[in-house]
Design a protein around this motif. Sequence first.
Motif, mmCIF file in Angstrom:
data_model
loop_
_atom_site.group_PDB
_atom_site.id
_atom_site.type_symbol
_atom_site.label_atom_id
_atom_site.label_comp_id
_atom_site.label_asym_id
_atom_site.label_seq_id
_atom_site.Cartn_x
_atom_site.Cartn_y
_atom_site.Cartn_z
ATOM 1 N N GLY A 55 0.602 -1.113 -0.090
ATOM 2 C CA GLY A 55 -0.342 0.002 -0.185
ATOM 3 C C GLY A 55 0.793 1.177 0.229
ATOM 4 O O GLY A 55 0.705 1.806 -0.207
ATOM 5 N N THR A 56 1.771 1.220 1.006
ATOM 6 C CA THR A 56 2.395 1.947 0.501
ATOM 7 C C THR A 56 3.576 2.649 -0.440
ATOM 8 O O THR A 56 3.360 3.768 -1.184
ATOM 9 C CB THR A 56 3.762 1.935 1.878
ATOM 10 N N LEU A 57 3.703 1.313 -0.932
ATOM 11 C CA LEU A 57 4.576 1.713 -2.085
ATOM 12 C C LEU A 57 3.282 2.085 -3.600
ATOM 13 O O LEU A 57 3.890 2.966 -4.250
ATOM 14 C CB LEU A 57 5.207 0.191 -2.654
ATOM 15 N N CYS A 58 1.995 1.683 -3.283
ATOM 16 C CA CYS A 58 1.135 1.900 -4.572
ATOM 17 C C CYS A 58 1.041 3.687 -3.950
ATOM 18 O O CYS A 58 0.788 4.538 -5.356
ATOM 19 C CB CYS A 58 0.121 1.646 -3.773
ATOM 20 N N VAL A 59 1.063 4.656 -3.286
ATOM 21 C CA VAL A 59 1.233 6.130 -2.847
ATOM 22 C C VAL A 59 2.535 6.561 -3.833
ATOM 23 O O VAL A 59 2.324 7.460 -4.398
ATOM 24 C CB VAL A 59 1.121 6.566 -1.526
ATOM 25 N N ALA A 60 3.831 6.286 -3.063
ATOM 26 C CA ALA A 60 4.105 6.407 -4.282
ATOM 27 C C ALA A 60 4.554 5.701 -5.663
ATOM 28 O O ALA A 60 5.162 7.357 -6.643
ATOM 29 C CB ALA A 60 6.131 6.212 -3.701
ATOM 30 N N LEU A 61 3.681 5.181 -6.352
ATOM 31 C CA LEU A 61 3.738 4.733 -7.265
ATOM 32 C C LEU A 61 2.448 5.942 -8.574
ATOM 33 O O LEU A 61 3.179 6.504 -9.180
ATOM 34 C CB LEU A 61 3.099 3.426 -7.811
ATOM 35 N N SER A 62 2.190 6.703 -7.333
ATOM 36 C CA SER A 62 0.954 7.118 -7.992
ATOM 37 C C SER A 62 1.158 8.057 -8.193
ATOM 38 O O SER A 62 1.458 9.079 -9.287
ATOM 39 C CB SER A 62 -0.015 7.571 -6.851
ATOM 40 N N TYR A 63 2.537 8.686 -7.094
ATOM 41 C CA TYR A 63 2.890 9.881 -7.682
ATOM 42 C C TYR A 63 3.936 9.961 -8.447
ATOM 43 O O TYR A 63 3.945 10.667 -10.091
ATOM 44 C CB TYR A 63 3.990 10.625 -6.035
ATOM 45 N N MET A 64 4.717 8.977 -9.139
ATOM 46 C CA MET A 64 5.267 8.567 -10.123
ATOM 47 C C MET A 64 4.729 8.792 -11.450
ATOM 48 O O MET A 64 5.387 9.336 -12.429
ATOM 49 C CB MET A 64 5.927 7.406 -10.355
ATOM 50 N N LEU A 65 3.287 8.090 -10.837
ATOM 51 C CA LEU A 65 2.700 8.035 -12.433
ATOM 52 C C LEU A 65 2.122 9.522 -13.176
ATOM 53 O O LEU A 65 1.907 9.946 -14.174
ATOM 54 C CB LEU A 65 1.812 7.449 -12.345
ATOM 55 N N ARG A 66 1.925 10.183 -12.014
ATOM 56 C CA ARG A 66 1.096 11.513 -12.069
ATOM 57 C C ARG A 66 2.108 12.758 -11.708
ATOM 58 O O ARG A 66 1.430 14.045 -12.243
ATOM 59 C CB ARG A 66 0.045 11.879 -11.189
ATOM 60 N N ALA A 67 3.473 12.350 -12.105
ATOM 61 C CA ALA A 67 3.829 13.783 -12.107
ATOM 62 C C ALA A 67 4.743 14.681 -13.424
ATOM 63 O O ALA A 67 4.490 13.404 -15.112
ATOM 64 C CB ALA A 67 5.354 13.179 -11.432
ATOM 65 N N ARG A 68 4.563 15.945 -13.205
ATOM 66 C CA ARG A 68 4.479 16.385 -14.765
ATOM 67 C C ARG A 68 6.027 16.253 -14.516
ATOM 68 O O ARG A 68 6.310 17.570 -14.022
ATOM 69 C CB ARG A 68 3.395 17.522 -14.553
ATOM 70 N N ILE A 69 6.863 16.056 -15.845
ATOM 71 C CA ILE A 69 8.349 16.484 -16.139
ATOM 72 C C ILE A 69 8.136 17.118 -17.511
ATOM 73 O O ILE A 69 7.145 16.331 -18.664
ATOM 74 C CB ILE A 69 8.789 14.567 -15.486
ATOM 75 N N GLU A 70 9.301 17.494 -17.632
ATOM 76 C CA GLU A 70 9.465 18.365 -18.990
ATOM 77 C C GLU A 70 10.177 16.894 -20.135
ATOM 78 O O GLU A 70 11.253 16.078 -19.288
ATOM 79 C CB GLU A 70 10.510 19.142 -18.881
ATOM 80 N N PRO A 71 9.731 17.365 -20.940
ATOM 81 C CA PRO A 71 9.712 15.935 -21.845
ATOM 82 C C PRO A 71 11.202 15.617 -22.179
ATOM 83 O O PRO A 71 11.610 14.424 -22.129
ATOM 84 C CB PRO A 71 9.307 16.541 -23.499
ATOM 85 N N LYS A 72 12.170 16.625 -21.590
ATOM 86 C CA LYS A 72 13.401 15.717 -22.254
ATOM 87 C C LYS A 72 14.563 15.376 -20.892
ATOM 88 O O LYS A 72 15.336 14.700 -21.581
ATOM 89 C CB LYS A 72 14.528 17.376 -22.577
ATOM 90 N N PHE A 73 13.434 15.755 -19.776
ATOM 91 C CA PHE A 73 14.346 14.678 -19.241
ATOM 92 C C PHE A 73 12.895 14.091 -17.786
ATOM 93 O O PHE A 73 13.661 12.534 -17.370
ATOM 94 C CB PHE A 73 14.236 15.955 -17.815
ATOM 95 N N ASP A 74 11.880 13.429 -18.867
ATOM 96 C CA ASP A 74 11.129 12.665 -18.726
ATOM 97 C C ASP A 74 11.830 11.374 -19.266
ATOM 98 O O ASP A 74 11.647 10.482 -20.060
ATOM 99 C CB ASP A 74 9.792 12.608 -19.693
ATOM 100 N N THR A 75 12.416 10.483 -17.977
ATOM 101 C CA THR A 75 13.299 9.164 -18.230
ATOM 102 C C THR A 75 12.625 8.224 -17.099
ATOM 103 O O THR A 75 12.168 8.288 -16.580
ATOM 104 C CB THR A 75 14.674 9.517 -18.229
ATOM 105 N N ILE A 76 13.171 6.617 -17.653
ATOM 106 C CA ILE A 76 12.685 6.287 -16.444
ATOM 107 C C ILE A 76 13.442 6.012 -15.185
ATOM 108 O O ILE A 76 12.814 6.135 -13.563
ATOM 109 C CB ILE A 76 12.772 4.403 -16.577
ATOM 110 N N PRO A 77 14.470 6.611 -15.313
ATOM 111 C CA PRO A 77 15.334 6.882 -13.819
ATOM 112 C C PRO A 77 14.590 7.839 -14.023
ATOM 113 O O PRO A 77 14.819 8.247 -12.115
ATOM 114 C CB PRO A 77 16.898 7.317 -14.129
#
Length: 353
Positions: A127-149
């Motif tokens: 459940g805790t990791l799901c919260v962090a995963l939600s942040y990861m999926l919803r975060a807005r990152i500039e396209p040139k920096f939007d990488t898996i790392p």
Amino acid sequence: VIAFSPTAIVWHHRRFTLGAFRKQQAGYGEAESMLRFKHLIFFGPTGTAKWRGQIYGSPRFSWFINRPIIYHGIFGEGFFQSIYPSPQSEIANYLSSIEWFVLTLFLFGLGIFLPILRIVPYLMLGGTLCVALSYMLRARIEPKFDTIPARLLVMFLAFAQPLVRGWNRYFTWLEFKRTPRGVIGTHEKMPSGKAGRGNLRRRNYWSEDGVERNALLKSTFQLLEEEGWSYSADTGWKEWDIQIYGNFFWSVILQTVTEYHGGPKCLTRVRLRYRFVTTTVIINLLFLAMIIYRDLNSGNVDLRVLIPYGIFLLFLWTRARRLKRRVAEIVDVAAYRLGLQRIGKRGAEDVIR
């Protein structure tokens, strides 16, 4: 700041390293803890600020079900059509909190000895990791920096942020939520030499001049400030007048009421009660868990656990008694400064009659 003044403008400086981000969150936790002493009404039982605002695009577990609502007006003719996002998920806050993480570790430890519990901490951590995963999926990152790392880094920061903040919040609270030993160990001096004696739970003070509880509380506050005690005052929503923080294990609650007996004559009653500190509860739970485990596995009472636990309980009782007697001394001196006469239980009953 935003929680206490909605019109405030806060400038946030970007943190470019993990170390700087950790220090920032640690500072936030420390600031929350220090504000809690003055504004108890704005904080929950775990020390987190209570407010209905939104910040940093917090995760919403319902984002895949409930979309933001747009007010269009009647027949779509409304001016300044506003968008109302779905409310922030309270469940997400609980699952990512340090309290939830500590409970997960505790159940993981119990699972070593009790196989039936082994699956529970893994589900809680999920459940805790799901919260962090939600942040990861919803975060807005500039396209040139939007990488898996980069996405994984966001997930790690979302996981670590509430833990770092909560850790510093608790330890700052425990540091300031106690009075120095020297202050507790220094006893009050009164001409009668009877400060702190008698019934420590209830104190009765008689006045022929109309001096009532508000004056006694004011005098008590003055003494607490003079001697350097840590305390909190009633916010209007508490059942007590003063909460006095003693040590890592106990605090004392002070309640007052005044009875009027014709003319300026009045009787002020003071009640002192113990209150557990979080560390007391945690240590007792650990001891009880060990005792239950030993009993379930061996079927016999293990004296190697019971004897240390009994010694610890005796230690707790002596510390509590010492603190309560010291607080009673303060109230006696505060009453003496006002010219109040302390009377016993029988004297109070005679006054009522």
